[in-house]
Design a protein around this motif. Structure first.
Motif, short mmCIF file in Angstrom:
data_model
loop_
_atom_site.label_atom_id
_atom_site.label_comp_id
_atom_site.label_asym_id
_atom_site.label_seq_id
_atom_site.Cartn_x
_atom_site.Cartn_y
_atom_site.Cartn_z
N ASN A 247 -8.31 133.60 88.26
CA ASN A 247 -9.61 133.12 87.79
C ASN A 247 -10.68 133.98 88.44
O ASN A 247 -10.75 134.05 89.67
N ARG B 208 -13.90 124.06 85.84
CA ARG B 208 -14.94 123.86 84.84
C ARG B 208 -16.24 124.46 85.38
O ARG B 208 -16.52 124.34 86.58
N VAL C 276 -10.67 125.71 82.23
CA VAL C 276 -9.38 126.42 82.27
C VAL C 276 -8.53 125.89 83.42
O VAL C 276 -9.02 125.72 84.55
N SER D 205 -16.84 126.92 80.47
CA SER D 205 -15.42 127.25 80.67
C SER D 205 -14.68 126.02 81.18
O SER D 205 -15.19 125.29 82.03
N PHE E 156 -17.37 134.62 83.10
CA PHE E 156 -16.08 134.05 83.51
C PHE E 156 -14.94 134.76 82.79
O PHE E 156 -15.02 135.01 81.58
N HIS F 295 -10.46 134.82 82.75
CA HIS F 295 -9.18 134.26 83.19
C HIS F 295 -8.10 135.24 82.76
O HIS F 295 -8.01 135.60 81.58
N HIS G 289 -19.79 125.29 89.33
CA HIS G 289 -18.43 124.98 88.89
C HIS G 289 -17.82 123.87 89.73
O HIS G 289 -18.29 123.57 90.83
#
Length: 292
Positions: A91, A76, A83, A81, A136, A138, A101
């Motif tokens: 990531n 987070r 994920v 974000s 960010f 992914h 994060h």
């Protein structure tokens, strides 16, 4: 003559409630190309009451790359974000002028036994981007270029090599390559690599110029253009590197920058709790005291 300039042994480091093996930075080699930091997480078996909990913390001047072999991490960040990272996925979080994060065991795994094993990597940003906006990305496992050649499996986790390009949006010329072999093989990289280059041996062994190297060793090459080595049975290695920056990089805690003034400003900003917050999380990690 051997192409190995330096051998770095994995060293234990505590990141809170979790022990990792640190590879970079090293006192004799702070960076390899733009790669400024590499931690080997695990393999760790966590019981039904043990979980990974890295509370909200800041970064500047770098991109973090998380790549798991086993287990799962919930990411987070202050961009909003949220994920779950699973094995084979990438990531890629770019801090720029600042991001916060957290990394935790997902809720559905917190009361069961689980494994955690992977790599945590920091890639420094070019000077003209180090104060840019955070972002960010992914990338799913199936979107990472992968192929087989003469019984050897390759994955181009990030960057460009072998005429291929990863979906990970990097910001300077670099590469991170996974190579796996179940049988003894001779690997000839030739002129496909560039800049500075290192090899991390995850499992198995590698032979070069009559010397045998084993797991948890990082080999730094003298010349990325002359990479040829023997892989033993059931061996996995990670080759990484790229073009080094013309300016020095300074590291303090989770901050990477081309000047100490940028780091000092980030320290003051974090202490004043002026970084953006991770939605739903209120923990605060104090700035660590300098080590002498």
């Amino acid at each position: 003559m051997s192409n190995i300039q330096l051998i770095i042994e994995e060293r234990p480091a505590d990141i809170g409630n979790f022990l990792v093996g640190r590879l970079l930075p090293f006192r004799e080699k702070r960076m390899v190309g733009p790669f400024a930091f590499i931690d080997h997480m695990g393999p760790a078996k966590l019981s039904d009451h043990e979980n990974m909990d890295v509370p909200p913390h800041p970064h500047i001047g770098l991109s973090t790359l998380t790549y798991l072999f086993e287990g799962s991490i919930m990411h987070r960040d202050s961009l909003g974000s949220a994920v779950e990272i699973k094995p084979g996925q990438v990531n890629w979080m770019t801090a720029g002028k600042g991001i916060v994060h957290s990394e935790r065991t997902p809720e559905y795994l917190r009361h069961s036994e689980k494994m955690l094993h992977g790599l945590q990597i920091w890639v420094a940003l070019p000077k003209h981007l180090e104060q840019g906006e955070p972002s960010f990305h992914h990338v799913e496992a199936e979107d990472i270029p992968h192929w087989e050649s003469d019984g050897v499996q390759f994955r181009l986790i990030a960057g460009e090599a072998f005429g291929r390009k990863s979906a990970v949006p990097v910001y300077s010329p670099l590469y991170l390559i996974e190579i796996k072999s179940t049988s003894a093989q001779t690997i000839n990289i030739g002129s496909d690599l560039f800049g500075e280059s290192g090899m991390y041996i995850l499992e198995g062994n590698v032979s070069n110029d009559g010397h045998i190297f084993g797991p948890k060793q990082l080999l730094v090459a003298k010349d990325a253009q002359l990479c040829s080595f023997e892989m033993g049975e059931n061996t996995t290695v990670y080759i990484f590197g790229g073009e080094p920056f013309p300016e020095e990089r300074f590291i303090f805690w989770n901050f990477v920058a081309s000047s100490k003034e940028i780091i000092e400003a980030a320290k003051q900003k974090w202490t004043a709790q002026e970084f953006d917050k991770v939605p739903g999380e209120t923990e605060f990690v104090p700035l660590p005291k300098p080590r002498f």
